[in-house]
Design a protein around this motif. Structure first.
Motif, mmCIF file in Angstrom:
data_model
loop_
_atom_site.group_PDB
_atom_site.id
_atom_site.type_symbol
_atom_site.label_atom_id
_atom_site.label_comp_id
_atom_site.label_asym_id
_atom_site.label_seq_id
_atom_site.Cartn_x
_atom_site.Cartn_y
_atom_site.Cartn_z
ATOM 1 N N THR A 7 0.827 -1.212 0.000
ATOM 2 C CA THR A 7 0.000 0.000 0.000
ATOM 3 C C THR A 7 0.861 1.263 0.000
ATOM 4 N N PRO A 34 -4.956 -11.717 3.440
ATOM 5 C CA PRO A 34 -5.939 -10.647 3.656
ATOM 6 C C PRO A 34 -7.163 -11.152 4.405
ATOM 7 N N SER A 76 -10.039 -3.382 3.584
ATOM 8 C CA SER A 76 -10.228 -2.792 2.259
ATOM 9 C C SER A 76 -11.575 -2.091 2.176
ATOM 10 N N GLU A 119 -10.895 -8.478 -2.499
ATOM 11 C CA GLU A 119 -11.269 -7.205 -3.119
ATOM 12 C C GLU A 119 -12.682 -7.255 -3.692
ATOM 13 N N SER A 169 -3.850 -3.192 -1.276
ATOM 14 C CA SER A 169 -3.785 -3.938 -0.025
ATOM 15 C C SER A 169 -2.418 -4.595 0.066
ATOM 16 N N ASN A 220 -4.368 -1.736 4.187
ATOM 17 C CA ASN A 220 -5.225 -1.414 3.047
ATOM 18 C C ASN A 220 -5.263 0.102 2.870
#
Length: 373
Positions: A140, A237, A244, A277, A356, A362
Motif C-alpha cells: 500500500t 488478507p 479494504s 477485493e 492492499s 489497506n
C-alpha cells in the motif's frame, strides 16, 4: 484542494507517462520468463528494466538512478525548483536497496541498504535541504505516500510535494515470494477463474502535488484518502475484506457510485487478494462500477504501484477509456463485480485507486478531474 501538476513513469514499457499509456492501451506487456538468475532457485515471470537503459551521472545504485530519472522528468514538467525548502520529497518503496545486504555481492553496504539512505541520496541529488520522508507500508506504500503528501500540503507545511514510488527486484524479493508460493509460472490473470499467482515488476513513478484554493481549469485533484489495517494475518488478507472495505468507504465519503468511472483495484491475481477485493467492492456498493487491474501489463511493482497505476488511470479517464484487465477472461471470484475484459468508454471524471498488502494494511484514494473540462 490538493492537485497534481506533473507526473512521470519509468518502466519496461517506456520512459515517460505518454509512452507508458500508449503501450498499455495497445495491450502491451513486458512480462517475460526468467531462468538461471543468480540467487534465485526457480524460474519466474517478471517485467524488468534493462539495467543499462537508465543513465544518471554520479555514484548511485540502479534503484536510486530509477528514482532520480523519474523525478527529473516530472520536475522539468512542473517547472519548480527542487532545491527549495518549500518542496518536500517523499519516497514510497517496500525494499529500496535491500540487495545491498547480500554479503556475496561486491556492493554489500548495510547502511546504504536502508530506504532512508536512498531517499537522502535522491534529495541531495536535487539539492533539497529537507529530510526526505520514506513511506514503507508493504504494497500500500504508494497510496499511503500520496496521502501523506496531501496531509503535509493541507497543513500548509510545504508548497509542493514530490512523491516518487519505486522498487527494483532482487534475489531476496523474488525468492521470498517464491517461498510463499505466490508467483505464477505464467503471465498473471487478475480476477480470473484460472489465476494462480502474481508476477513481479520494476518501475519508478513520480507525482508532483500542490495545494490550490480554487481550480479554474481542468486539473486532477486528490479528493480523499484512507488507510485502514484489519491486522488479519502477516500475509493473508481478511476473508471478508474488512480493511479494504473500510478504506474504500472512507475514501468515497458521500460520492455516489454513479460518479465513479472505475475502481482501479490492486488485482494481484493471487487467489485470496482478488477474492477479498471482490467482497470489499461489493460491500461498498460498487459492484456495478467497472473494475480493472494493471498487473497484467506491469507485474506487481510494489512501492511504485500506487503512484504508477494512479497516473495510468488518470490518463485513461482523460481518454474516456476504461482499460481492460490483461489476462482476464472468466470471473473467478465469488462476488459478481464488473471486471473489464475489454476496453470500455466512460464520461465520468472520478476513479478510486485501491491497494492492499501484507500485515493487513489497506489503502484507497479518490481522484477527480475538477474545473472547466
Amino acid at each position: 484542494m490538493v492537485v497534481k501538476i506533473a507526473d512521470n513513469i519509468l518502466s519496461p514499457l517506456g520512459f515517460g507517462t505518454a509512452e507508458n499509456y500508449r503501450a498499455v492501451k495497445a495491450g502491451r506487456s513486458e512480462l517475460r520468463h526468467y531462468d538461471g538468475v543468480r540467487g534465485v532457485a526457480e524460474p519466474f515471470v517478471a517485467s524488468l528494466i534493462d539495467r543499462g537503459s537508465v543513465t544518471v551521472g554520479g555514484s548511485y545504485t540502479f534503484f536510486e538512478k530509477m528514482v532520480i530519472a523519474s523525478i527529473a522528468q516530472a520536475v522539468a514538467q512542473a517547472g519548480i525548483d527542487p532545491a527549495s525548502p518549500k518542496v518536500q520529497f517523499i519516497l514510497s518503496t517496500t525494499k529500496g536497496n535491500v540487495h545491498l545486504l547480500d554479503k556475496s555481492d561486491a556492493g554489500y553496504n548495510r547502511e546504504r541498504a536502508l530506504p532512508g539512505a536512498a531517499a537522502e541520496k535522491v534529495a541531495q541529488h536535487f539539492g533539497n535541504p529537507n529530510r526526505p520522508v520514506v513511506v514503507s507500508n508493504a504494497c500500500t506504500s504508494g497510496v499511503c505516500a500520496l496521502i501523506v503528501a496531501m496531509r503535509l500540503l493541507e497543513q500548509g507545511l510545504y508548497d509542493y510535494t514530490v512523491v516518487a514510488g519505486a522498487d527494483m527486484q532482487s534475489p531476496f524479493i523474488i525468492s521470498g515470494f517464491q517461498s510463499f508460493k505466490a508467483l505464477s509460472p505464467d503471465p498473471c490473470r487478475p480476477f480470473d477463474k484460472q489465476r494462480c499467482g502474481l508476477n513481479l515488476g520494476e518501475a519508478a513513478a513520480t507525482m508532483i502535488l500542490t495545494r490550490k484554493e480554487i481550480v479554474p481549469e481542468a486539473e486532477w485533484t486528490l479528493v480523499r484518502g484512507a488507510i485502514r489495517n484489519d491486522a488479519n494475518h502477516i500475509s493473508g488478507p481478511s476473508r471478508v475484506g474488512e480493511g479494504s472495505f473500510r478504506a474504500l468507504t472512507s475514501a468515497l465519503g458521500n460520492t455516489p457510485a454513479g460518479e465513479i468511472a472505475f475502481v482501479n483495484a490492486h488485482g494481484t491475481a493471487t487467489p485470496y487478494n482478488d477474492e477479498m477485493e471482490s467482497i470489499a467492492i461489493t460491500r461498498a456498493g460498487l459492484q456495478g462500477v467497472p473494475v480493472n487491474s494493471l498487473k497484467g501489463y506491469y507485474g506487481h511493482t510494489m512501492g511504485a504501484a500506487g503512484v504508477l497505476e494512479s497516473i495510468i488511470s488518470m490518463q485513461a479517464v482523460e481518454d474516456h477509456t476504461v482499460l481492460p484487465t490483461r489476462g482476464f477472461e472468466t470471473l473467478g471470484v465469488s462476488n459478481p463485480i464488473r471486471v473489464s475484459a475489454s476496453a470500455g468508454t466512460t464520461d465520468r471524471k472520478a476513479f478510486v485507486k485501491l491497494l492492499s498488502g501484507f500485515g493487513g494494511c489497506n489503502a484507497a484514494l479518490l481522484f477527480r478531474k475538477e474545473g472547466k473540462q
